[in-house]
Design an enzyme around this catalytic site. Structure first.
Site, PDB file in Angstrom:
ATOM      1  N   SER A  69      37.455  -5.468 -38.611  1.00  0.00           N
ATOM      2  CA  SER A  69      38.923  -5.540 -38.639  1.00  0.00           C
ATOM      3  C   SER A  69      39.408  -6.325 -39.862  1.00  0.00           C
ATOM      4  O   SER A  69      38.677  -7.135 -40.434  1.00  0.00           O
ATOM      5  CB  SER A  69      39.430  -6.209 -37.356  1.00  0.00           C
ATOM      6  OG  SER A  69      38.954  -5.519 -36.228  1.00  0.00           O
TER       7      SER A  69
HETATM    8  N1  SAM Z   1      34.515  -7.739 -33.938  1.00  0.00           N
HETATM    9  C1  SAM Z   1      33.955  -6.814 -34.879  1.00  0.00           C
HETATM   10  C2  SAM Z   1      33.602  -7.448 -36.187  1.00  0.00           C
HETATM   11  O1  SAM Z   1      33.844  -8.653 -36.377  1.00  0.00           O
HETATM   12  O2  SAM Z   1      33.058  -6.721 -37.038  1.00  0.00           O
HETATM   13  C3  SAM Z   1      34.811  -5.585 -35.113  1.00  0.00           C
HETATM   14  C4  SAM Z   1      34.905  -4.761 -33.920  1.00  0.00           C
HETATM   15  S1  SAM Z   1      35.166  -3.057 -34.183  1.00  0.00           S
HETATM   16  C5  SAM Z   1      36.890  -3.054 -34.567  1.00  0.00           C
HETATM   17  C6  SAM Z   1      35.060  -2.599 -32.464  1.00  0.00           C
HETATM   18  C7  SAM Z   1      33.645  -2.587 -31.937  1.00  0.00           C
HETATM   19  O3  SAM Z   1      33.716  -2.444 -30.523  1.00  0.00           O
HETATM   20  C8  SAM Z   1      32.812  -1.426 -32.439  1.00  0.00           C
HETATM   21  O4  SAM Z   1      31.640  -1.906 -33.018  1.00  0.00           O
HETATM   22  C9  SAM Z   1      32.531  -0.608 -31.183  1.00  0.00           C
HETATM   23  O5  SAM Z   1      31.274   0.033 -31.184  1.00  0.00           O
HETATM   24  C10 SAM Z   1      32.612  -1.681 -30.117  1.00  0.00           C
HETATM   25  N2  SAM Z   1      32.864  -1.202 -28.745  1.00  0.00           N
HETATM   26  C11 SAM Z   1      33.678  -0.218 -28.319  1.00  0.00           C
HETATM   27  N3  SAM Z   1      33.634  -0.124 -26.972  1.00  0.00           N
HETATM   28  C12 SAM Z   1      32.773  -1.093 -26.534  1.00  0.00           C
HETATM   29  C13 SAM Z   1      32.301  -1.514 -25.263  1.00  0.00           C
HETATM   30  N4  SAM Z   1      32.698  -0.946 -24.128  1.00  0.00           N
HETATM   31  N5  SAM Z   1      31.431  -2.527 -25.202  1.00  0.00           N
HETATM   32  C14 SAM Z   1      30.991  -3.149 -26.326  1.00  0.00           C
HETATM   33  N6  SAM Z   1      31.384  -2.785 -27.561  1.00  0.00           N
HETATM   34  C15 SAM Z   1      32.276  -1.771 -27.665  1.00  0.00           C
END
Ligand code: SAM
Length: 225
Positions: A69
């Protein structure tokens, strides 16, 4: 003569300083959050070919159709958690691991859950390399939280879900805060929920945002096409 590597590191540090000044000018007030952003090498969490974009205020692709993000959004969400340093934190959506690294500097312990194994593995290796030894990375469906480690003082959801995942609410301490984006796939509201009593929750909308999908039992059932 200075090596090109150390010159590059100094340039990244200056770029972080400029980023922190911009975030502060835009209203981020928590000095601990700004300091953590200054100290955390965001470029390391990006594919090397994209390191030049690390200190712009934009999201960046990290592979597997996911993104890290934008720093402004990360700062807002982190500030909304009101961390003092003593909290047990759950992060849903490890992605690159950058947010988990920031939380590591601001809280007592961090459990971060990622549904895509290759991202979790990569983040875990990098977080260890950077000395973030109070972060545990797990592969799984973060919408179910982690009953074995609950309750959490803070929960941060970093992917956009259709609604607040009920298992997460039940894993929050009384007085605890949950921050995350919920709403439609095309755009969500960034919400802060406080567990005011065992069965009492208050809700505050912090602004509009757009995140990648939260996919899981209490999220979207499949990635959007
Ligand atoms: N916090 C992260 C960073 O610092 O890079 C960015 C997050 S990215 C916007 C969203 C992440 O959430 C993705 O890697 C995606 O695979 C993960 N995601 C989506 N649904 C999820 C779930 N139910 N449980 C765990 N991770 C999930």
């Amino acid at each position: 003569m200075q090596s090109s590597r150390s010159a590059a590191l100094e340039e990244y540090a200056r770029a972080r300083e400029r980023l922190v000044r911009r975030l502060s000018a835009r209203g981020v007030q928590d000095e601990r959050v700004l300091q953590a952003i200054f100290e955390t090498p965001r470029h390391r969490f990006l594919p090397e070919a994209l390191w030049g974009q690390a200190y712009r205020d934009t999201p960046v692709p990290i592979g597997e159709a996911q993104t890290i993000s934008a720093p402004g959004v990360v700062a807002t969400m982190t500030e909304a958690l009101s961390l003092s340093g003593h909290e047990q934190v759950l992060e849903v959506g490890t992605g690159s691991g950058y947010q988990a690294a920031l939380l590591h500097g601001l809280a007592a312990s961090v459990l971060s859950i990622e549904r895509i194994p290759v991202l979790a593995e990569r983040a875990d290796v990098l977080l260890s390399e950077l000395g973030c030894d109070r972060v545990e990375v797990r592969v799984g469906d973060g919408t179910q939280g982690a009953a074995d480690r609950a309750p959490f003082d803070r929960i941060l959801v970093t992917a956009g879900g259709p609604e607040l995942p009920l298992p997460l609410l039940s894993q929050l301490t009384v007085g605890g805060l949950l921050v995350g984006p919920f709403g439609d796939r095309g755009g969500q509201e960034l919400m802060r929920i406080q567990r005011a009593g065992p069965k009492k929750f208050t809700r505050e909308v912090l602004g509009a945002c757009r995140f990648v999908d939260l996919i899981g039992e209490a999220g979207w059932s499949a990635p959007s096409l």
